[in-house]
Design an enzyme around this catalytic site. Structure first.
Site, PDB file in Angstrom:
ATOM      1  N   ALA A  92       0.807  -1.230   0.000  1.00  0.00           N
ATOM      2  CA  ALA A  92       0.000   0.000   0.000  1.00  0.00           C
ATOM      3  C   ALA A  92       0.837   1.277   0.000  1.00  0.00           C
ATOM      4  CB  ALA A  92      -0.945  -0.008   1.197  1.00  0.00           C
ATOM      5  N   ARG A 112      -2.712  -0.181   7.494  1.00  0.00           N
ATOM      6  CA  ARG A 112      -2.283  -0.055   8.884  1.00  0.00           C
ATOM      7  C   ARG A 112      -1.741   1.347   9.144  1.00  0.00           C
ATOM      8  NH1 ARG A 112      -1.718  -4.609   6.631  1.00  0.00           N
ATOM      9  NH2 ARG A 112      -3.013  -6.262   7.491  1.00  0.00           N
ATOM     10  N   ASP A 141      -5.392  -1.867  -6.289  1.00  0.00           N
ATOM     11  CA  ASP A 141      -5.852  -0.623  -6.925  1.00  0.00           C
ATOM     12  C   ASP A 141      -5.592  -0.567  -8.425  1.00  0.00           C
ATOM     13  OD1 ASP A 141      -3.075   0.092  -7.170  1.00  0.00           O
ATOM     14  OD2 ASP A 141      -3.120   0.931  -5.149  1.00  0.00           O
ATOM     15  N   HIS A 183      -3.125 -10.106  -4.700  1.00  0.00           N
ATOM     16  CA  HIS A 183      -4.407 -10.035  -3.992  1.00  0.00           C
ATOM     17  C   HIS A 183      -5.563  -9.664  -4.911  1.00  0.00           C
ATOM     18  CE1 HIS A 183      -2.191  -9.381   0.118  1.00  0.00           C
ATOM     19  NE2 HIS A 183      -2.104 -10.617  -0.338  1.00  0.00           N
ATOM     20  N   CYS A 190     -20.288 -18.710 -12.408  1.00  0.00           N
ATOM     21  CA  CYS A 190     -19.786 -18.930 -13.780  1.00  0.00           C
ATOM     22  C   CYS A 190     -18.379 -18.376 -13.970  1.00  0.00           C
ATOM     23  CB  CYS A 190     -20.749 -18.333 -14.810  1.00  0.00           C
ATOM     24  SG  CYS A 190     -20.712 -16.540 -14.895  1.00  0.00           S
ATOM     25  N   CYS A 238     -26.172 -14.966 -14.696  1.00  0.00           N
ATOM     26  CA  CYS A 238     -26.357 -16.409 -14.520  1.00  0.00           C
ATOM     27  C   CYS A 238     -27.022 -16.723 -13.179  1.00  0.00           C
ATOM     28  CB  CYS A 238     -25.020 -17.150 -14.628  1.00  0.00           C
ATOM     29  SG  CYS A 238     -24.071 -17.203 -13.087  1.00  0.00           S
ATOM     30  N   SER A 267       5.596  -1.904   1.968  1.00  0.00           N
ATOM     31  CA  SER A 267       4.703  -2.884   2.599  1.00  0.00           C
ATOM     32  C   SER A 267       5.117  -3.072   4.046  1.00  0.00           C
ATOM     33  CB  SER A 267       4.765  -4.229   1.872  1.00  0.00           C
ATOM     34  OG  SER A 267       4.031  -5.198   2.608  1.00  0.00           O
ATOM     35  N   ASN A 306      11.002   1.747   2.749  1.00  0.00           N
ATOM     36  CA  ASN A 306       9.792   1.989   3.528  1.00  0.00           C
ATOM     37  C   ASN A 306      10.024   3.199   4.419  1.00  0.00           C
ATOM     38  OD1 ASN A 306       7.578   1.693   5.512  1.00  0.00           O
ATOM     39  ND2 ASN A 306       7.340  -0.342   4.603  1.00  0.00           N
ATOM     40  N   VAL A 356       8.627   6.476  -1.280  1.00  0.00           N
ATOM     41  CA  VAL A 356       8.810   5.811  -2.586  1.00  0.00           C
ATOM     42  C   VAL A 356       8.976   6.798  -3.738  1.00  0.00           C
ATOM     43  CG1 VAL A 356       7.626   3.647  -2.019  1.00  0.00           C
ATOM     44  CG2 VAL A 356       6.300   5.598  -2.862  1.00  0.00           C
TER      45      VAL A 356
HETATM   46  P1  OAD Z   1       0.064  -1.639   5.111  1.00  0.00           P
HETATM   47  O1  OAD Z   1      -0.949  -0.554   5.253  1.00  0.00           O
HETATM   48  O2  OAD Z   1       0.074  -2.714   6.114  1.00  0.00           O
HETATM   49  O3  OAD Z   1       1.522  -1.003   5.098  1.00  0.00           O
HETATM   50  C1  OAD Z   1       1.847   0.105   4.317  1.00  0.00           C
HETATM   51  C2  OAD Z   1       3.346   0.339   4.455  1.00  0.00           C
HETATM   52  O4  OAD Z   1       3.719   1.382   3.576  1.00  0.00           O
HETATM   53  C3  OAD Z   1       3.780   0.767   5.861  1.00  0.00           C
HETATM   54  O5  OAD Z   1       4.869  -0.058   6.251  1.00  0.00           O
HETATM   55  C4  OAD Z   1       4.227   2.231   5.680  1.00  0.00           C
HETATM   56  O6  OAD Z   1       5.327   2.555   6.503  1.00  0.00           O
HETATM   57  C5  OAD Z   1       4.634   2.251   4.232  1.00  0.00           C
HETATM   58  N1  OAD Z   1       4.477   3.565   3.559  1.00  0.00           N
HETATM   59  C6  OAD Z   1       3.397   4.389   3.595  1.00  0.00           C
HETATM   60  N2  OAD Z   1       3.578   5.457   2.805  1.00  0.00           N
HETATM   61  C7  OAD Z   1       4.810   5.318   2.244  1.00  0.00           C
HETATM   62  C8  OAD Z   1       5.582   6.098   1.329  1.00  0.00           C
HETATM   63  N3  OAD Z   1       5.116   7.251   0.817  1.00  0.00           N
HETATM   64  N4  OAD Z   1       6.814   5.651   0.985  1.00  0.00           N
HETATM   65  C9  OAD Z   1       7.294   4.483   1.498  1.00  0.00           C
HETATM   66  N5  OAD Z   1       6.601   3.695   2.342  1.00  0.00           N
HETATM   67  C10 OAD Z   1       5.381   4.094   2.722  1.00  0.00           C
HETATM   68  O7  OAD Z   1      -0.087  -2.202   3.639  1.00  0.00           O
HETATM   69  P2  OAD Z   1       0.399  -3.611   3.024  1.00  0.00           P
HETATM   70  O8  OAD Z   1       1.694  -4.047   3.609  1.00  0.00           O
HETATM   71  O9  OAD Z   1       0.312  -3.474   1.572  1.00  0.00           O
HETATM   72  O10 OAD Z   1      -4.614  -7.471   2.248  1.00  0.00           O
HETATM   73  O11 OAD Z   1      -0.743  -4.557   3.532  1.00  0.00           O
HETATM   74  C11 OAD Z   1      -0.735  -5.905   3.153  1.00  0.00           C
HETATM   75  C12 OAD Z   1      -2.133  -6.424   3.027  1.00  0.00           C
HETATM   76  O12 OAD Z   1      -2.864  -6.196   4.232  1.00  0.00           O
HETATM   77  C13 OAD Z   1      -2.993  -5.745   1.978  1.00  0.00           C
HETATM   78  O13 OAD Z   1      -2.753  -6.235   0.688  1.00  0.00           O
HETATM   79  C14 OAD Z   1      -4.378  -6.058   2.434  1.00  0.00           C
HETATM   80  C15 OAD Z   1      -4.177  -5.683   3.863  1.00  0.00           C
HETATM   81  O14 OAD Z   1      -5.095  -6.118   4.767  1.00  0.00           O
HETATM   82  C16 OAD Z   1      -5.780  -7.900   1.768  1.00  0.00           C
HETATM   83  O15 OAD Z   1      -6.681  -7.140   1.473  1.00  0.00           O
HETATM   84  C17 OAD Z   1      -5.864  -9.393   1.631  1.00  0.00           C
END
Ligand code: OAD
Length: 266
Positions: free
Chosen positions: A22, A34, A103, A136, A147, A171, A209, A234, A252
């Protein structure tokens, strides 16, 4: 600095693979899951499980309409981070992008590059674009649970918002957002492909992430055990940092264009 050494490794590498979360879409305005502004602060994760979808599709869809509005209520544009990764792929420095995001923004860049190149008369073969694995799924689509037909999410979410709960396919089958829900298995072929890319990689980048959700979170560890150089980009610390070779605490949209220019200089 650390980005220079990462760039050197990427230049030397046969195979570089990126895993994104994210955080790469946050600068485009997409909420993260998070953290203080994360959607799991306002929504109960437990209401969006596969088990609930099966048990109570009506209630699931009712809640999902609100979550969808929060996550994808606006139109988002890819940012400099997505663009830098796509460009590195096009220039042969990035084999694959494995994303946990639903997204669709990585795909938007790939299409934009294809369109531009087509306009300029360049022939861009599929193999020049980095392989994109949406681990995901993609929340811009829904899929019929009977279907299997896929269609645009927008009109189906509008119907659900107007009271068609749960929305159904022609369907008669119930639609499900075309994403992997909590408690649902990732498609086996996709995960197998992701694991073998992690194993084959010489450089593995984990970008934006929190690296706490399995099985995606295990990919950098698989890469590290197979001998890859692991880089983490990160804003905050992650559970993988200790095992990583290079950790870059940066946005990023700063780090990735800079990494790209370091990789491509000379
Ligand atoms: P999280 O929301 O858990 O983590 C986002 C990460 O991005 C955090 O570690 C932030 O520090 C970092 N971050 C935010 N803005 C940033 C920026 N501008 N530059 C660099 N880093 C940045 O998101 P995910 O790890 O993607 O699953 O979450 C994993 C999964 O949990 C998702 O795919 C979703 C969620 O529940 C499902 O829906 C199955």
């Amino acid at each position: 600095g650390d980005l220079e050494s990462l760039a050197d490794e990427i230049r030397r590498a046969g195979t570089t693979v990126a895993l994104t979360g994210a955080g790469i879409s946050a600068p485009s305005g997409v909420p993260t899951f998070r953290g203080d502004d994360g959607v799991w602060e306002h929504f109960d994760e437990g209401q969006f499980t596969y088990g609930r979808f099966r048990r109570d599709p009506e209630g699931f869809w009712d809640d999902r309409v609100d979550l969808q509005r929060e996550l994808f209520g606006e139109e988002y544009e890819p940012n400099a981070g997505h663009e830098a990764l796509a460009a590195m792929g096009r220039d042969g420095y990035l084999e694959a992008i494995l994303t946990q995001n639903t997204d669709g923004l990585h795909g938007t860049v790939a299409e934009a590059i294809d369109d531009d190149s087509a306009e300029n008369g360049d022939a861009v073969s599929e193999t020049e674009a980095p392989l994109l694995l949406e681990l995901h799924g993609n929340a811009r689509r829904v899929r019929c649970t009977d279907c299997g037909a896929r269609t645009d999410a927008g009109p189906v979410f509008d119907r659900a918002a107007d009271g068609e709960l749960p929305p159904t396919c022609d369907c008669g089958g119930i639609y499900k957002p075309d994403v992997v829900l909590f408690g649902e298995q990732l498609p086996g072929a996709v995960m197998q492909r992701a694991r073998s890319l992690a194993r084959e990689s010489d450089v593995f980048l984990a970008i934006g992430s929190s690296l706490v959700v399995e099985p995606a979170a295990s990919l950098p560890k698989i890469a590290a055990s197979a001998g890859a150089t692991v880089g983490v980009i990160n804003l905050e610390s992650t559970p993988v940092d200790d095992a990583a070779d290079i950790v870059r605490r940066d946005d990023v949209t700063e780090a990735l264009p800079r990494l790209r220019s370091l990789v491509e200089k000379e």
